[in-house]
Design a protein around this motif. Structure first.
Motif, short mmCIF file in Angstrom:
data_model
loop_
_atom_site.label_atom_id
_atom_site.label_comp_id
_atom_site.label_asym_id
_atom_site.label_seq_id
_atom_site.Cartn_x
_atom_site.Cartn_y
_atom_site.Cartn_z
N UNK A 1 0.81 -1.24 0.00
CA UNK A 1 0.00 0.00 0.00
C UNK A 1 0.84 1.28 0.00
N UNK A 2 2.12 1.17 0.28
CA UNK A 2 2.97 2.37 0.30
C UNK A 2 3.33 2.87 -1.11
N UNK A 3 3.08 2.04 -2.11
CA UNK A 3 3.40 2.46 -3.47
C UNK A 3 2.55 3.68 -3.86
N UNK A 4 3.15 4.57 -4.64
CA UNK A 4 2.45 5.80 -5.03
C UNK A 4 1.88 5.62 -6.43
N UNK A 5 0.58 5.90 -6.56
CA UNK A 5 -0.05 5.75 -7.87
C UNK A 5 0.22 6.95 -8.76
N UNK A 6 0.39 6.69 -10.05
CA UNK A 6 0.55 7.79 -11.01
C UNK A 6 -0.37 7.56 -12.21
N UNK A 7 -0.68 8.67 -12.87
CA UNK A 7 -1.63 8.60 -13.99
C UNK A 7 -2.66 9.71 -13.83
N UNK A 8 -3.75 9.61 -14.59
CA UNK A 8 -4.80 10.64 -14.52
C UNK A 8 -5.91 10.14 -13.60
N UNK A 9 -6.14 10.83 -12.52
CA UNK A 9 -7.12 10.42 -11.50
C UNK A 9 -8.51 10.99 -11.79
N UNK A 10 -8.53 12.23 -12.27
CA UNK A 10 -9.81 12.89 -12.54
C UNK A 10 -9.71 13.61 -13.88
N UNK A 11 -10.75 13.48 -14.69
CA UNK A 11 -10.83 14.23 -15.94
C UNK A 11 -12.32 14.43 -16.21
N UNK A 12 -12.85 15.53 -15.66
CA UNK A 12 -14.29 15.75 -15.70
C UNK A 12 -14.60 17.07 -16.39
N UNK A 13 -15.82 17.17 -16.90
CA UNK A 13 -16.26 18.44 -17.49
C UNK A 13 -17.17 19.15 -16.50
N UNK A 14 -16.67 20.22 -15.90
CA UNK A 14 -17.51 21.06 -15.04
C UNK A 14 -17.56 22.44 -15.71
N UNK A 15 -18.55 23.27 -15.36
CA UNK A 15 -18.57 24.62 -15.93
C UNK A 15 -17.27 25.37 -15.60
N UNK A 16 -16.71 26.01 -16.61
CA UNK A 16 -15.44 26.72 -16.41
C UNK A 16 -15.74 28.17 -16.03
N UNK A 17 -14.93 28.72 -15.13
CA UNK A 17 -15.22 30.02 -14.52
C UNK A 17 -15.36 31.17 -15.52
N UNK A 18 -14.42 31.29 -16.44
CA UNK A 18 -14.45 32.43 -17.37
C UNK A 18 -15.66 32.32 -18.31
N UNK A 19 -15.98 31.09 -18.69
CA UNK A 19 -17.15 30.88 -19.55
C UNK A 19 -18.41 31.26 -18.78
#
Lengths: 382, 267
Positions: free
Chosen positions: B236-254
């Protein structure tokens, strides 16, 4: 009734003036007694395509306006004592990077949380020396709505002209007093546009190489010139440098561009001073009380005059010295323990003739507070 | 364009120590931008203070080297003012998670389109090796001579909790995947956090018996695993790498553009 007559608070006058001066971006954080400025701008700015953002704290509000200014926008933030303390490091960044921006500080009682809804003028020295390191700064103030308007436009103009943060030091009484404001027509007060470089794409642009007149034309972030901006001492490219010659030159440039133009930056109002034997010196809302005393005493034939200082920094020492030269005595009227008193004492030939009439208990200074001192000086008993 | 066209050669040599991972991050960032074909004049890089933040000076973009911890606050001003620009904020771990932690969670909450790159070496390098919020429990630092008793943040969980719409982790050993992740993070419409483990042999390594950059890179190789790897169950001490989250939420400037539309319709 004239169409452009408004009945508003000082904070509203400030908002009207900022929009008149071309404000396009505001970032702020709620704090009494300046919050109305943020509230009004959250409503007004998007109507003209401008941007308003309520940031997570006072520090980030200051940082956000600097970022927006670099893209070519006219920017402002507004706060009060505790928030002004928090903004100081970023104000220094604006000084060092020569980024135009306007910071409104509606003063309230301090130190610390102090008296959030009461009046004070305790931040005069903080405006001057709040951020660390040797530097120069421009600070303006005003005593009534019409002057709040004029000085706010002036603040934007001076920040563009001198590429410097400009602090608008209002106080709770000025900010919350409702009185009339005659809205100037567009063009009635001149508005200084940002000076942009004429250097074409493909030719080297030196962001920090002053022109012969000392001014530095800017290039918008996102435009054709890519350059570095840093809070470190830097060379003409904006790249970090600790070369003593470059550091010496930059320090002198940063200070001289403002201190060397004190006369040009000075805004001062004079009331009955030609033949004055007793001269009151005041600023901000205190100047309203001082003016009342002057008019009242003049009606009784006493030769009392008022010098209302609107440019607190750089302090107009030469003007103050000249105006004080022929009077018997000077009374500095302010709501602190004598922050401008010491500047006046430094400026005049005879500091022993300078006295203080003040109020520091959170109440607005009254004519009696001034008269008590005046009467002692005039030898009319205590 | 060759990589050197993205750097300001006249300002080299850089200040980073031999073996430092930050140059690898800079190289990967440039390659990602080259692969994406974004114009140099459309990119603004905003940094704070620390070893990592010096990256600004070396890159031929619009570069803003600000004050400690506040890169994202400045970047928010730039982005909201000119939403068409691509904003990248490289920060150190102390910069982003100690003094600047507040700005990071709020930028994530707003989902403003900025790519936050955490050049995470688990130490304050520029001031000489003090422990940071990402120094592990029991690790040593110049201000933790008896071992660190602070628990460290989990960057990925923190960014996810704050609402970042793109969260990834990689290391300076995994350069090819770092470039791919950076490409995705930069093109992602919203707030992206990329945690990059980057070796500091000079301070972290020397204090923690990982004396060469090679040792530290080997550590990244042996102590990290792709997300979902079964090895994590065994260790369990191993560190995971990669993409954990990739979601579409409303973007602030838009979203703000909608406010402008609404406000200008009102009288």
């Amino acid at each position: 009734m004239k169409k452009n007559l408004l009945f508003v608070q000082g904070n509203e006058a400030c908002v009207e003036a900022a929009l008149y001066a071309g404000l396009e971006f505001f970032a702020g954080y709620p704090i009494t007694p300046s919050t109305e400025i943020a509230e009004l701008l959250s409503y007004r700015l998007p109507k003209k395509g401008g941007k308003f953002i309520q940031m997570e704290d006072e520090i980030s509000s200051m940082c956000a306006i600097i970022g927006a200014s670099l893209t070519g926008k006219k920017v402002m933030t507004a706060t009060s004592g505790p928030g002004f303390s928090l903004k100081q490091e970023a104000i220094g960044f604006a000084v060092m990077t020569e980024t135009p921006c306007v910071i409104v500080n509606v003063q309230r009682g301090g130190p610390s949380t102090g008296l959030p809804t009461s009046v004070s003028q305790g931040d005069i020295m903080q405006a001057r020396w709040g951020t660390h390191g040797e530097h120069a700064i421009i600070t303006l103030t005003a005593s009534n709505n019409q002057d709040v308007f004029a000085m706010t436009v002036e603040a934007f103009n001076l920040s563009e002209t001198f590429r410097s943060p400009v602090i608008l030091l209002f106080d709770e009484v000025v900010a919350h007093t409702r009185e009339r404001l005659i809205m100037p027509e567009p063009g009635e007060i001149s508005v200084v546009k940002r000076l942009r470089t004429s250097v074409k794409e493909g030719t080297d642009y030196h962001p920090y190489l002053p022109r012969e007149d000392g001014r530095l034309p800017m290039s918008d972030f996102g435009g054709v010139h890519r350059y570095n901006v840093t809070g470190l001492m830097h060379d003409m490219w904006g790249f970090p440098s600790d070369n003593p010659k470059i550091v010496y030159g930059l320090m002198h440039h940063l200070v001289d561009k403002i201190e060397g133009h004190t006369k040009e930056i000075t805004r001062i109002k004079e009331f009955f001073i030609e033949d004055a034997e007793y001269l009151l010196i005041s600023y901000g809302s205190s100047a309203r009380t001082a003016l009342h005393v002057v008019e009242n005493r003049r009606a009784r034939g006493e030769k009392v005059g008022l010098l209302e200082i609107q440019t607190l920094w750089p302090f107009p020492a030469d003007t103050v010295r000249k105006r004080c030269a022929s009077v018997n005595c000077v009374i500095v009227v302010e709501m602190n323990m004598g922050q401008i008193l010491h500047e006046v004492k430094k400026a005049v030939d005879d500091p022993d003739k300078v006295f203080l009439a003040n109020q520091i208990n959170g109440s607005f200074i009254t004519p009696t507070d001034i008269l008590n001192i005046l009467r002692i000086i005039q030898g009319k008993g205590s | 364009m060759p990589v050197r066209d993205y750097i300001r050669e006249r300002f080299f040599p850089h200040i980073w120590c031999p073996g430092c991972g930050h140059g690898t991050v800079m190289g990967s960032m440039i390659r990602a931008i080259e692969n994406l074909g974004i114009k140099k004049s459309d990119i603004v890089v905003v940094s704070g203070i620390g070893c990592s933040s010096r990256i600004c000076g070396y890159l031929d973009f619009h570069t803003l080297h600000t004050i400690h911890g506040r890169a994202l606050a400045f970047a928010t001003g730039v982005k909201l003012s000119r939403p068409e620009l691509t904003l990248i904020a490289p920060m150190g771990d102390g910069d982003a998670f100690a003094i600047g932690g507040n700005h990071l969670i709020h930028a994530a909450r707003r989902n403003i389109d900025i790519t936050a790159i955490i050049m995470n070496n688990s130490i304050y390098g520029m001031t000489g090796g003090q422990y940071s919020p990402l120094t592990g429990y029991g690790d040593f630092a110049t201000t933790a001579p008896y071992g660190n008793i602070d628990r460290s943040f989990d960057v990925v969980k923190l960014a996810m909790g704050a609402g970042a719409s793109f969260v990834a982790r990689t290391t300076t050993y995994h350069v090819r995947s770092m470039i791919k992740i950076l490409e995705k993070a930069i093109t992602h419409k919203g707030f992206s956090v990329v945690d990059i483990l980057s070796q500091c042999p000079t301070y972290f390594g020397r204090k923690n018996k990982l004396e060469s950059a090679v040792d530290m890179l080997k550590y990244y190789k042996t102590h990290t695993i792709p997300i979902g790897s079964k090895e994590k169950e065994k260790n369990p001490d191993l560190i995971e790498r990669g993409i954990f989250v990739q979601e579409k939420y409303p973007e602030y400037c838009a979203e703000y553009d909608k406010i402008i539309e609404k406000a200008s319709k009102e009288r």
